[in-house]
Design a protein around this motif. Structure first.
Motif, mmCIF file in Angstrom:
data_model
loop_
_atom_site.group_PDB
_atom_site.id
_atom_site.type_symbol
_atom_site.label_atom_id
_atom_site.label_comp_id
_atom_site.label_asym_id
_atom_site.label_seq_id
_atom_site.Cartn_x
_atom_site.Cartn_y
_atom_site.Cartn_z
ATOM 1 N N VAL A 109 0.815 -1.216 0.000
ATOM 2 C CA VAL A 109 0.000 0.000 0.000
ATOM 3 C C VAL A 109 0.850 1.267 0.000
ATOM 4 O O VAL A 109 0.387 2.329 -0.435
ATOM 5 N N TRP A 110 2.092 1.168 0.470
ATOM 6 C CA TRP A 110 2.886 2.390 0.614
ATOM 7 C C TRP A 110 3.574 2.807 -0.687
ATOM 8 O O TRP A 110 3.531 3.955 -1.089
ATOM 9 N N SER A 111 4.187 1.856 -1.360
ATOM 10 C CA SER A 111 4.940 2.205 -2.576
ATOM 11 C C SER A 111 4.436 1.507 -3.822
ATOM 12 O O SER A 111 4.849 1.849 -4.931
ATOM 13 N N GLY A 112 3.536 0.541 -3.669
ATOM 14 C CA GLY A 112 3.093 -0.241 -4.816
ATOM 15 C C GLY A 112 1.700 0.078 -5.311
ATOM 16 O O GLY A 112 1.173 -0.622 -6.179
ATOM 17 N N LYS A 113 1.067 1.112 -4.757
ATOM 18 C CA LYS A 113 -0.276 1.530 -5.178
ATOM 19 C C LYS A 113 -1.292 0.398 -5.084
ATOM 20 O O LYS A 113 -2.174 0.249 -5.923
#
Length: 321
Positions: A109-113
């Protein structure tokens, strides 16, 4: 059908979650990384309602789940995989809520959308969508227990219940809107799952590339610390102290209440820090008599905790309204 796109939905969602607009396969989506974020609105003059949603989950885990409630009836849960959630309605006006209700620790959820995305809301051509009247707002800051993980069992996503955990029950009892700022395994020292960093960073951002503009709640409830239990005590005290200072400066007009974790970890240290900042520290002894795994409250335990919390904070909320 009449269709409402993310830019039209965003103003209706800003009181009830940390939402933004992102591109997903070149189309905009109303996007959040927080379990428990929801859209609450009034619909009138339609016999059907269709949410088009994304399912940007990790291929190594199960798909995402949404929960929907109409007119304060029991929540219904829907898998995101079909890409649409359809509701049949009777004539007249209805209050409709849709909540991000299930994901996994594998979702980046933070960097991988790989957060939650609502693409559109459609209804009959004669239907209308309007904002609900304003209510008091409570921000709940925490970890998996506040996010609503593992309430119904040990299956990721499927057994999460942000719609019926202690934060949701408390907000419902008090007739308040709520904003969830919570990530699984997160703490003042420990980074959360899904690539999410520590609380001092996730408070300021929705994800790696999206800064969150803080809202204006009447009350902020902090329930952090249990995931920091394996760090040296002096490190926790320093990090938690810094985080509480950050919370008080981020929400200068709000009352801030600190919960002792239900597990009672760091009880004395949190109490001392709270008193240093002249904040109320709420004793949670005995609030969660049952759990799914010895740590995460089950539905019975989290329901009891929600009732206790509502009773505890109603004076703090009332003096701000």
């Amino acid at each position: 059908m009449r269709t409402y796109l993310p830019a039209q939905l965003l103003p209706l969602a800003q009181r009830t979650g940390r939402w933004t607009i992102k591109k997903d396969r070149d189309d905009p989506v109303l996007y959040t990384t927080n379990l428990g974020s929801y859209l609450r609105c009034r619909v009138t003059g339609t016999s059907q309602l269709v949410f088009t949603i994304s399912n940007r989950h990790s291929p190594l885990g199960p798909g995402q789940v949404y929960a929907v409630r109409v007119d304060d009836q029991p929540w219904r849960r829907f898998a995101a995989q079909p890409g649409k959630i359809g509701l049949s309605l009777t004539p007249g006006a209805h209050t409709v809520e849709i909540m991000a209700a299930g994901n996994t620790d594998l979702d980046a959820v933070w960097s991988g959308k790989q957060g939650f995305g609502i693409r559109s809301l459609a209804m009959d051509d004669g239907g209308t969508l309007t904002a609900m009247p304003g209510r008091p707002v409570i921000d709940f800051i925490g970890d998996s227990i506040t996010a609503g993980c593992w309430v119904a069992g040990r299956h990721a996503a499927l057994d999460y219940r942000p719609e019926s955990n202690y934060a949701a029950i408390c907000a419902d009892m008090l007739g308040a809107d709520s904003v969830r700022i919570a990530y699984s395994a997160g703490g003042a020292l420990r980074p959360a799952t899904g690539g999410v960093p520590v609380a001092s960073t996730f408070l300021r951002r929705i994800d790696q590339e999206t800064v969150w503009t803080p809202n204006h709640p009447q009350l902020v409830v902090v329930n952090l610390g249990v995931n920091d239990r394996r760090y040296p005590l002096p490190q926790f005290v320093k990090a938690y102290d810094r985080f509480i200072h950050q919370v008080t400066t981020t929400f200068p007009g709000a009352t801030v209440d600190l919960l002792v974790p239900f597990s009672q970890h760091f009880r004395d240290q949190i109490t001392t820090i709270g008193h240093h900042y002249r904040l109320r520290v709420i004793d949670t002894t005995g609030w969660c008599p049952s759990s799914t795994d010895g740590l995460h409250p089950d539905q019975a335990g989290t329901t009891i905790a929600g009732h206790h919390l509502a009773q505890a904070i109603v004076p703090d909320l009332a003096k701000k309204v």
